[in-house]
Design an enzyme around this catalytic site. Sequence first.
Site, PDB file in Angstrom:
ATOM      1  N   THR A 223     -41.890 -13.873  55.455  1.00 53.32           N
ATOM      2  CA  THR A 223     -42.092 -15.320  55.555  1.00 53.32           C
ATOM      3  C   THR A 223     -42.020 -15.722  57.030  1.00 53.32           C
ATOM      4  O   THR A 223     -41.941 -14.862  57.914  1.00 53.32           O
ATOM      5  CB  THR A 223     -40.989 -16.072  54.796  1.00 53.32           C
ATOM      6  OG1 THR A 223     -39.746 -15.861  55.482  1.00 53.32           O
ATOM      7  CG2 THR A 223     -40.863 -15.573  53.364  1.00 53.32           C
TER       8      THR A 223
ATOM      9  N   ILE B 190     -36.606 -12.700  56.161  1.00 54.98           N
ATOM     10  CA  ILE B 190     -36.757 -13.131  54.770  1.00 54.98           C
ATOM     11  C   ILE B 190     -38.173 -12.813  54.292  1.00 54.98           C
ATOM     12  O   ILE B 190     -39.167 -13.192  54.910  1.00 54.98           O
ATOM     13  CB  ILE B 190     -36.451 -14.631  54.637  1.00 54.98           C
ATOM     14  CG1 ILE B 190     -35.015 -14.902  55.146  1.00 54.98           C
ATOM     15  CG2 ILE B 190     -36.624 -15.097  53.192  1.00 54.98           C
ATOM     16  CD1 ILE B 190     -34.562 -16.336  55.035  1.00 54.98           C
TER      17      ILE B 190
ATOM     18  N   CYS C 171     -45.411 -10.299  30.172  1.00 52.22           N
ATOM     19  CA  CYS C 171     -46.760 -10.259  29.629  1.00 52.22           C
ATOM     20  C   CYS C 171     -46.762  -9.918  28.144  1.00 52.22           C
ATOM     21  O   CYS C 171     -47.773 -10.089  27.462  1.00 52.22           O
ATOM     22  CB  CYS C 171     -47.594  -9.249  30.401  1.00 52.22           C
ATOM     23  SG  CYS C 171     -47.294  -9.333  32.182  1.00 52.22           S
TER      24      CYS C 171
HETATM   25  C1  LIG Z   1     -46.364 -15.368  28.846  1.00 48.05           C
HETATM   26  C2  LIG Z   1     -46.862 -14.688  30.060  1.00 48.05           C
HETATM   27  C3  LIG Z   1     -47.890 -13.758  29.966  1.00 48.05           C
HETATM   28  C4  LIG Z   1     -48.377 -13.133  31.098  1.00 48.05           C
HETATM   29  N1  LIG Z   1     -49.376 -12.213  30.979  1.00 48.05           N
HETATM   30  C5  LIG Z   1     -49.834 -11.580  32.093  1.00 48.05           C
HETATM   31  C6  LIG Z   1     -50.810 -10.576  31.993  1.00 48.05           C
HETATM   32  O1  LIG Z   1     -51.274 -10.248  30.901  1.00 48.05           O
HETATM   33  N2  LIG Z   1     -51.245  -9.965  33.126  1.00 48.05           N
HETATM   34  C7  LIG Z   1     -50.719 -10.294  34.349  1.00 48.05           C
HETATM   35  O2  LIG Z   1     -51.139  -9.714  35.355  1.00 48.05           O
HETATM   36  N3  LIG Z   1     -49.773 -11.247  34.475  1.00 48.05           N
HETATM   37  C8  LIG Z   1     -49.315 -11.884  33.373  1.00 48.05           C
HETATM   38  N4  LIG Z   1     -48.341 -12.823  33.501  1.00 48.05           N
HETATM   39  C9  LIG Z   1     -47.861 -13.162  34.840  1.00 48.05           C
HETATM   40  C10 LIG Z   1     -46.824 -12.167  35.337  1.00 48.05           C
HETATM   41  O3  LIG Z   1     -45.810 -12.047  34.401  1.00 48.05           O
HETATM   42  C11 LIG Z   1     -46.304 -12.672  36.659  1.00 48.05           C
HETATM   43  O4  LIG Z   1     -47.358 -12.721  37.580  1.00 48.05           O
HETATM   44  C12 LIG Z   1     -45.230 -11.784  37.237  1.00 48.05           C
HETATM   45  O5  LIG Z   1     -44.180 -11.628  36.349  1.00 48.05           O
HETATM   46  C13 LIG Z   1     -44.724 -12.384  38.547  1.00 48.05           C
HETATM   47  O6  LIG Z   1     -43.674 -11.654  39.027  1.00 48.05           O
HETATM   48  P1  LIG Z   1     -42.554 -12.344  39.935  1.00 48.05           P
HETATM   49  O7  LIG Z   1     -41.577 -11.279  40.260  1.00 48.05           O
HETATM   50  O8  LIG Z   1     -43.193 -13.049  41.047  1.00 48.05           O
HETATM   51  O9  LIG Z   1     -41.897 -13.446  38.997  1.00 48.05           O
HETATM   52  P2  LIG Z   1     -41.180 -13.300  37.604  1.00 48.05           P
HETATM   53  O10 LIG Z   1     -41.555 -12.041  36.941  1.00 48.05           O
HETATM   54  O11 LIG Z   1     -41.401 -14.551  36.888  1.00 48.05           O
HETATM   55  O12 LIG Z   1     -39.658 -13.195  38.023  1.00 48.05           O
HETATM   56  C14 LIG Z   1     -39.010 -14.230  38.695  1.00 48.05           C
HETATM   57  C15 LIG Z   1     -37.552 -14.257  38.259  1.00 48.05           C
HETATM   58  O13 LIG Z   1     -36.820 -14.999  39.216  1.00 48.05           O
HETATM   59  C16 LIG Z   1     -35.773 -15.673  38.550  1.00 48.05           C
HETATM   60  N5  LIG Z   1     -35.344 -16.781  39.393  1.00 48.05           N
HETATM   61  C17 LIG Z   1     -36.068 -17.877  39.757  1.00 48.05           C
HETATM   62  N6  LIG Z   1     -35.351 -18.664  40.557  1.00 48.05           N
HETATM   63  C18 LIG Z   1     -34.153 -18.052  40.720  1.00 48.05           C
HETATM   64  C19 LIG Z   1     -32.993 -18.399  41.450  1.00 48.05           C
HETATM   65  N7  LIG Z   1     -32.926 -19.499  42.167  1.00 48.05           N
HETATM   66  N8  LIG Z   1     -31.945 -17.560  41.388  1.00 48.05           N
HETATM   67  C20 LIG Z   1     -31.990 -16.426  40.677  1.00 48.05           C
HETATM   68  N9  LIG Z   1     -33.066 -16.054  39.943  1.00 48.05           N
HETATM   69  C21 LIG Z   1     -34.135 -16.875  39.990  1.00 48.05           C
HETATM   70  C22 LIG Z   1     -36.388 -16.114  37.247  1.00 48.05           C
HETATM   71  O14 LIG Z   1     -35.383 -16.299  36.282  1.00 48.05           O
HETATM   72  C23 LIG Z   1     -37.330 -14.973  36.938  1.00 48.05           C
HETATM   73  O15 LIG Z   1     -36.764 -14.080  35.982  1.00 48.05           O
HETATM   74  C24 LIG Z   1     -47.833 -13.449  32.367  1.00 48.05           C
HETATM   75  C25 LIG Z   1     -46.783 -14.373  32.468  1.00 48.05           C
HETATM   76  C26 LIG Z   1     -46.305 -14.979  31.335  1.00 48.05           C
HETATM   77  C27 LIG Z   1     -45.194 -15.949  31.473  1.00 48.05           C
HETATM   78  C1  LIG Z   2     -39.295  -1.479  35.751  1.00 44.50           C
HETATM   79  C2  LIG Z   2     -39.315  -1.764  37.212  1.00 44.50           C
HETATM   80  C3  LIG Z   2     -37.935  -2.020  37.698  1.00 44.50           C
HETATM   81  C4  LIG Z   2     -39.825  -0.472  37.794  1.00 44.50           C
HETATM   82  O1  LIG Z   2     -39.858  -0.390  39.169  1.00 44.50           O
HETATM   83  P1  LIG Z   2     -40.317   0.997  39.845  1.00 44.50           P
HETATM   84  O2  LIG Z   2     -39.297   2.044  39.626  1.00 44.50           O
HETATM   85  O3  LIG Z   2     -40.734   0.733  41.225  1.00 44.50           O
HETATM   86  O4  LIG Z   2     -41.654   1.331  39.075  1.00 44.50           O
HETATM   87  P2  LIG Z   2     -42.070   2.409  37.997  1.00 44.50           P
HETATM   88  O5  LIG Z   2     -41.045   2.644  36.958  1.00 44.50           O
HETATM   89  O6  LIG Z   2     -43.384   1.973  37.558  1.00 44.50           O
HETATM   90  O7  LIG Z   2     -42.168   3.758  38.870  1.00 44.50           O
HETATM   91  C5  LIG Z   2     -42.943   3.865  39.997  1.00 44.50           C
HETATM   92  C6  LIG Z   2     -42.353   4.895  40.907  1.00 44.50           C
HETATM   93  O8  LIG Z   2     -42.192   6.136  40.246  1.00 44.50           O
HETATM   94  C7  LIG Z   2     -42.988   7.133  40.861  1.00 44.50           C
HETATM   95  N1  LIG Z   2     -43.589   7.931  39.786  1.00 44.50           N
HETATM   96  C8  LIG Z   2     -44.138   7.466  38.645  1.00 44.50           C
HETATM   97  N2  LIG Z   2     -44.572   8.489  37.896  1.00 44.50           N
HETATM   98  C9  LIG Z   2     -44.284   9.621  38.584  1.00 44.50           C
HETATM   99  C10 LIG Z   2     -44.501  10.994  38.328  1.00 44.50           C
HETATM  100  N3  LIG Z   2     -45.079  11.422  37.193  1.00 44.50           N
HETATM  101  N4  LIG Z   2     -44.101  11.888  39.264  1.00 44.50           N
HETATM  102  C11 LIG Z   2     -43.504  11.469  40.381  1.00 44.50           C
HETATM  103  N5  LIG Z   2     -43.281  10.176  40.671  1.00 44.50           N
HETATM  104  C12 LIG Z   2     -43.663   9.264  39.765  1.00 44.50           C
HETATM  105  C13 LIG Z   2     -44.004   6.391  41.679  1.00 44.50           C
HETATM  106  O9  LIG Z   2     -44.446   7.129  42.785  1.00 44.50           O
HETATM  107  C14 LIG Z   2     -43.252   5.152  42.064  1.00 44.50           C
HETATM  108  O10 LIG Z   2     -42.401   5.435  43.152  1.00 44.50           O
HETATM  109  P3  LIG Z   2     -42.705   4.882  44.634  1.00 44.50           P
HETATM  110  O11 LIG Z   2     -42.899   3.406  44.490  1.00 44.50           O
HETATM  111  O12 LIG Z   2     -41.466   5.229  45.384  1.00 44.50           O
HETATM  112  O13 LIG Z   2     -43.902   5.606  45.096  1.00 44.50           O
HETATM  113  C15 LIG Z   2     -40.231  -2.960  37.580  1.00 44.50           C
HETATM  114  O14 LIG Z   2     -41.583  -2.565  37.608  1.00 44.50           O
HETATM  115  C16 LIG Z   2     -40.084  -4.046  36.552  1.00 44.50           C
HETATM  116  O15 LIG Z   2     -39.123  -4.762  36.546  1.00 44.50           O
HETATM  117  N6  LIG Z   2     -41.064  -4.172  35.609  1.00 44.50           N
HETATM  118  C17 LIG Z   2     -40.952  -5.097  34.502  1.00 44.50           C
HETATM  119  C18 LIG Z   2     -41.353  -6.511  34.862  1.00 44.50           C
HETATM  120  C19 LIG Z   2     -42.806  -6.672  35.092  1.00 44.50           C
HETATM  121  O16 LIG Z   2     -43.422  -5.958  35.845  1.00 44.50           O
HETATM  122  N7  LIG Z   2     -43.356  -7.701  34.433  1.00 44.50           N
HETATM  123  C20 LIG Z   2     -44.741  -7.976  34.527  1.00 44.50           C
HETATM  124  C21 LIG Z   2     -45.524  -7.044  33.713  1.00 44.50           C
HETATM  125  S1  LIG Z   2     -45.161  -7.222  31.990  1.00 44.50           S
END
Ligand SMILES: Cc1cc2nc3c(=O)[nH]c(=O)nc-3n(C[C@H](O)[C@H](O)[C@H](O)COP(=O)(O)OP(=O)(O)OC[C@H]3O[C@@H](n4cnc5c(N)ncnc54)[C@H](O)[C@@H]3O)c2cc1C
Ligand SMILES: CC(C)(COP(=O)(O)OP(=O)(O)OC[C@H]1O[C@@H](n2cnc3c(N)ncnc32)[C@H](O)[C@@H]1OP(=O)(O)O)[C@@H](O)C(=O)NCCC(=O)NCCS
Lengths: 550, 550
Positions: free
Chosen positions: A273, A278, A42
């Site tokens: 699923t 899965i 995002c």
């Molecule tokens: C530019 C942009 C801006 C966004 N802004 C917002 C926002 O402001 N607010 C919001 O709520 N959402 C936003 N989104 C959407 C949000 O990022 C997605 O909804 C979210 O990341 C989905 O999570 P996901 O885990 O399903 O997929 P993703 O986060 O896309 O992760 C999927 C991953 O799977 C990997 N993958 C795919 N196929 C395979 C395979 N066969 N083998 C191994 N790895 C694989 C990919 O490389 C990818 O990294 C935005 C998305 C984009 C692209």
């Molecule tokens: C970073 C990532 C691996 C984190 O996963 P996560 O550890 O489950 O999530 P968070 O770091 O937000 O932490 C949440 C956990 O910490 C705990 N926690 C957070 N703050 C806490 C606090 N102050 N005290 C105690 N526990 C706390 C929560 O209870 C939660 O644990 P639970 O799920 O077991 O209840 C995952 O969210 C990620 O990959 N994010 C980046 C990608 C993404 O989301 N893209 C789209 C948006 S840009």
Amino acid sequence: MKIVIVGGVAGGASAAARARRLDETAEIVVLERGHHPSFANCGLPYYVGGKIESRKKLLVAPVEMLRNRHRLDVRVRSQVTKIDRDRKQVHVSNLETGDQYTESFDKLIIATGASPFRPPIPGIDSSKVLELRDLTDADRMHAIATSGVKRAVIVGAGFIGMEVAENLVLRGIDVTVVELADQILPPWDREMIQPIEKHLGEQGVKVLLGESAIGFQESAGDGLTIQLKSGQSLDADFAVVSIGVRPESQLAVDADIECGPGGGIIVNDSMQTSDPNIYAVGDVTQVSCFVSKTPVQIPLAGPANRQGRIAADHIFGRSSTYRGTQGTAVVGVFGMTAAMTGLSEKLLQRHDMPYEKIYVHPSDHAGYYPGAQGLTLKLLFDPIDGVILGAQCVGTNGVDKRIDVIAMAIQASMTVYDLEEAELCYAPQYGHAKDPINMAGFVASGVLRGDQPVLHVDDIQSKEDSERFLLDVRSEGEFSDGHIPDATNIPLESLREHLAELPSDQPIAAYCKVGQRGYVATRILRQNGFDAANVSGGYTSWMRRSLDSE
Amino acid sequence: MKIVIVGGVAGGASAAARARRLDETAEIVVLERGHHPSFANCGLPYYVGGKIESRKKLLVAPVEMLRNRHRLDVRVRSQVTKIDRDRKQVHVSNLETGDQYTESFDKLIIATGASPFRPPIPGIDSSKVLELRDLTDADRMHAIATSGVKRAVIVGAGFIGMEVAENLVLRGIDVTVVELADQILPPWDREMIQPIEKHLGEQGVKVLLGESAIGFQESAGDGLTIQLKSGQSLDADFAVVSIGVRPESQLAVDADIECGPGGGIIVNDSMQTSDPNIYAVGDVTQVSCFVSKTPVQIPLAGPANRQGRIAADHIFGRSSTYRGTQGTAVVGVFGMTAAMTGLSEKLLQRHDMPYEKIYVHPSDHAGYYPGAQGLTLKLLFDPIDGVILGAQCVGTNGVDKRIDVIAMAIQASMTVYDLEEAELCYAPQYGHAKDPINMAGFVASGVLRGDQPVLHVDDIQSKEDSERFLLDVRSEGEFSDGHIPDATNIPLESLREHLAELPSDQPIAAYCKVGQRGYVATRILRQNGFDAANVSGGYTSWMRRSLDSE
Ligand SMILES: Cc1cc2nc3c(=O)[nH]c(=O)nc-3n(C[C@H](O)[C@H](O)[C@H](O)COP(=O)(O)OP(=O)(O)OC[C@H]3O[C@@H](n4cnc5c(N)ncnc54)[C@H](O)[C@@H]3O)c2cc1C
Ligand SMILES: CC(C)(COP(=O)(O)OP(=O)(O)OC[C@H]1O[C@@H](n2cnc3c(N)ncnc32)[C@H](O)[C@@H]1OP(=O)(O)O)[C@@H](O)C(=O)NCCC(=O)NCCS
Ligand SMILES: Cc1cc2nc3c(=O)[nH]c(=O)nc-3n(C[C@H](O)[C@H](O)[C@H](O)COP(=O)(O)OP(=O)(O)OC[C@H]3O[C@@H](n4cnc5c(N)ncnc54)[C@H](O)[C@@H]3O)c2cc1C
Ligand SMILES: CC(C)(COP(=O)(O)OP(=O)(O)OC[C@H]1O[C@@H](n2cnc3c(N)ncnc32)[C@H](O)[C@@H]1OP(=O)(O)O)[C@@H](O)C(=O)NCCC(=O)NCCS
């Protein structure tokens, strides 16, 4: 227990981290095709535009952190190429070395997300036609946007298209947006999004609606020509295609895992699923709409994160379940904000669900405190019991707040009558003693109670409606500055003295600027025996509507 | 139907306007003692400070508007001196002419509000000791604040005291605040309000806690000396007394209408007093607390407005009822915000209600997007079923939003498990994929499910707790920058390798900066057979606490 997770970003990484917290002894393998797990999808547009300066900031949870803190076996550049359900294993290709191997699982989580839709348009594979999903895309767009180019065309005016538009403008690039629909930001209702469309224009972004790209051609020199369906063509340095995403569900399809018509993997409320070993989470799934209970694919980060957590819970015998996606979304466009939750009016129509709607146009905080700015709130609700079905809000400040409050109300199956009684924060710089939420509740409840039968500007515009007497109750000054054609002006303050001038045998449509004086007029008229109704949103809504039909 | 309303501002004017919309033929008389009905009480401090420049803006609904638009018989400078229940009439004194007359009613609504509490302190009647309730007070304070004075003392650090402090500083005045309690803003819990106290200091406002004024003395020249209980005295140009308000219920008391121990008129959920023909609304009433169901007096504009509307409804046979006051409140102090809803921890203790609590310290929006600022959210909930009992939030941005969402959740009797599943607006400039609301829900649910037994910094501090092994799981750098006395540092990332160094026969308290790593550590330890718990809010909460006991 051995868990294999395909895809290591929002849904996948969340599932992995939660699984580890639930079980120290589980073997957890995360297979991610890209160079980085857990990055901030995002944030990508804002990195392109330079609001986020450091690329490193986009790496929310680097590999080392996932390995050290959560003891996850994270393997990047590792693509799963096949799911073998019988043997309970996946085939993996190491994209660095070209090695192929299999990895067994007790439970598999598919979190492959969704990929940008790329229609088979001639020339779309040109290196000057970009898309934005991952860091590699962002690097490419960042490089071109900072290379001194002048013009870009964005195909598709959804969230990502709008965010990219804003960020390219920040880089000093001239942007034209081409959108097939008759509005930008298609999830919103058209009339609601008008102010943002206008605002885009004011920022110098050209928007072409009802238009689409049918060809990309690299031109002599360094340019690109984008051919449009209308016959027109646009010259630019590069184009960005952002016309929606498609679930990356081919692995599931190939493994005979059930998918919906839109390609999303069908899951139950534990994210399982059709194969109970899965799971699938995030953008790759088809889930249930919280409001309509129909299948939907809504690619958002919040749901993906929570679904990942729920899948991990279910694997370890926990009972948490997914409630369905509400579609709460927000987007910022050059300082304005549009937010929504629940169903839009067009979706309600598509689902043939009965609904009523109202509009209010209050300010974000008390008008007497400096900086108050208008916002528009549209509320959609069940015409019988008043259950809230959806809401949309557009403005500058306090927009996300109002939608978050209504999102909560929808989660709790609350009604418009509950909004009347909501007790929200009030001090003059934050809101109103009667918050816009209360106001929407008052108006909607008044409609349901019959206190103010409501008309919509579309009713007024329709030919069949020519029999209605149009009464403008604004001041003479407001009226002479502009009014709905054929309206008669009697300011509210003197309405009671002029009742004799009104037709007793004709329905009356009263309106003012936003609906409030129109409502008071409606009350006066109805209590005096007239068949009156109030035009919801008043002249403000009318102006939106008529912009619309220009 | 003839309705007489005593008091014509928030509750009274709302009742009057609503009554007119419900009945065109009713006779509606509004008797207001002051010069203006319907003024913006809540804007007065900002008029004093100049943020609101035009006094006219404070007149939300001028007399002419109420007369012309709503045909209300509004009489200003008209004080009701007596209610004669037998004759169903009130005695009115015209403060302009001195005339006395009676006015009959079918239904009477008392909306007289609350007046600033003025304890019998010697010298309090000096013209240099001000209060702030109405426009006359504001005019006086405006005049003195713009007259070139240098120093002011504010007695009482509640909402109004804080708002006045900010606005006097805006006028370049040196401000000292004297507060009897051991904290500013007493409705909040003490540890929550610490950052605002610190912030006040940074703005040059001196705060004296546990201190009170016992005398005011006009000094030679133009000054005022404020004697304090401690023996200290302060010199100033003027003082403001803002130590709370008292229901203006003397009329009701004299008419033998039932009042509560705090002086508030007792009403049922239709806002009827013990005399069913007499209603009371707003600050003058004692209502029921939505959460504890105990009697409360909470003087806020939102409840007053809605209660006025409900009283009018009931008079005209409508069924709307008041649900009780939740105490949702917000205050801005030099750009910081404190908001709360439901019961505070100290009130839960006072009511002997069982509760659990957690703290989270997330940022208002995604950390990778510029401008993210920390906030602290405290959640109070039922330890058995997880029903939310209250919440408090302090920070710079997004504070009112989080409390509004939880206010809605409380209205719907939702639990911490519902917060886990809340689907809120997310884009990086507005929030998080896991919003602070979700995060608070996760943590609280984890506590209730036993995943992370929770400790509070007060537990750690207590003498009985010396038997606990204190484990700091932050990095070595963080640890060496400061830690809880006697803690042992093992960074989370290497904890699994150092389990042998931990005592197996002693309870372990794990902590990090905000609680998140402490939680992961707790999970690791518990699954390895240790009796571990997590310190909620971590070192951040500890620092608040220890500031507290300085
Ligand atoms: C530019 C942009 C801006 C966004 N802004 C917002 C926002 O402001 N607010 C919001 O709520 N959402 C936003 N989104 C959407 C949000 O990022 C997605 O909804 C979210 O990341 C989905 O999570 P996901 O885990 O399903 O997929 P993703 O986060 O896309 O992760 C999927 C991953 O799977 C990997 N993958 C795919 N196929 C395979 C395979 N066969 N083998 C191994 N790895 C694989 C990919 O490389 C990818 O990294 C935005 C998305 C984009 C692209
Ligand atoms: C970073 C990532 C691996 C984190 O996963 P996560 O550890 O489950 O999530 P968070 O770091 O937000 O932490 C949440 C956990 O910490 C705990 N926690 C957070 N703050 C806490 C606090 N102050 N005290 C105690 N526990 C706390 C929560 O209870 C939660 O644990 P639970 O799920 O077991 O209840 C995952 O969210 C990620 O990959 N994010 C980046 C990608 C993404 O989301 N893209 C789209 C948006 S840009
Ligand atoms: C400086 C200040 C700031 C505030 N800020 C906020 C805020 O940010 N948020 C918030 O929610 N609340 C705030 N409040 C509180 C809010 O203004 C009150 O809760 C609300 O106005 C109460 O409404 P009411 O109708 O009960 O009383 P009021 O609005 O006080 O109206 C009562 C009226 O009755 C009149 N009256 C009294 N006795 C008689 C009589 N015998 N005859 C005739 N008339 C009579 C009085 O003159 C008065 O005008 C603030 C109050 C003040 C003073
Ligand atoms: C100004 C005052 C007299 C207004 O009373 P009011 O007319 O009941 O309230 P509002 O102006 O907010 O309007 C609300 C009414 O308009 C209706 N309305 C508002 N916007 C509308 C719209 N766009 N379309 C249709 N109806 C609308 C609402 O449904 C409501 O009517 P209802 O109660 O019959 O359902 C009263 O609130 C007041 O005196 N306020 C100032 C004092 C005060 O509150 N001080 C404390 C805070 S500073």
